[in-house]
Scaffold this motif. Structure first.
Motif: not given
Length: 161
Positions: A37-64
């Motif tokens: 459901p989304n008010h007035k059909m705004t469809e506000p979502w956008e998705i970014l797929f995160v590749g290995p290089e960017t993932r390493a740069e984010i440096n998540h404590k348990i690598d997701f």
């Protein structure tokens, strides 16, 4: 499986098998999620797929958790504060739909806020036009945790006259 069983059996998965996911299945679940459901059909979502290089740069404590898929889900801010809140709520529904669609096929997910920091927003090149609603890790679970106790819903209900 009944939807109530699917909802109550879903868990946040913190460790994933290295087995890859079929990207077409992930796109299928995202397509299903877009019926949120989304008010007035705004469809506000956008998705970014995160590749290995960017993932390493984010440096998540348990690598997701070693998940084969990591994606950032954004919400357009909107023109007013009310629209921003409605968009955030719709995007949260989108994420829940995705997580349930994946779980229905044995794929686990974990919802985190790892991309909300200024540093990670910069790494991901997220403009100020968007809120980060979550980072979703997805993959086949290495382990499925036991459920955590919930407050009975009767304690959360108030009736107004």
């Amino acid at each position: 499986m009944k939807i109530a069983d699917l909802i109550t059996s879903r868990r946040n998965i913190k460790k994933f098998k290295p087995e890859p996911l079929d990207k077409n299945k992930v796109l299928e679940w995202l397509e299903a999620a877009s019926w949120a459901p989304n008010h007035k059909m705004t469809e506000p979502w956008e998705i970014l797929f995160v590749g290995p290089e960017t993932r390493a740069e984010i440096n998540h404590k348990i690598d997701f958790g070693g998940a084969p898929i990591v994606m950032v889900v954004l919400s357009k801010k909107g023109k007013t504060e009310v629209e921003r809140e409605e968009n955030m709520a719709a995007t949260a529904c989108f994420i829940q739909n995705f997580m349930l669609a994946a779980w229905s096929e044995g794929v686990g997910t974990f919802w985190s806020s790892a991309a909300a920091s200024k540093r990670n927003r910069d790494i991901l090149n997220i403009s100020d036009e968007y809120d980060v609603v979550g980072v979703i890790s997805a993959g086949y679970p290495e382990e499925i945790p036991d459920p955590k106790p919930r407050t009975p819903i009767s304690q959360k209900i108030k009736e107004l006259s």
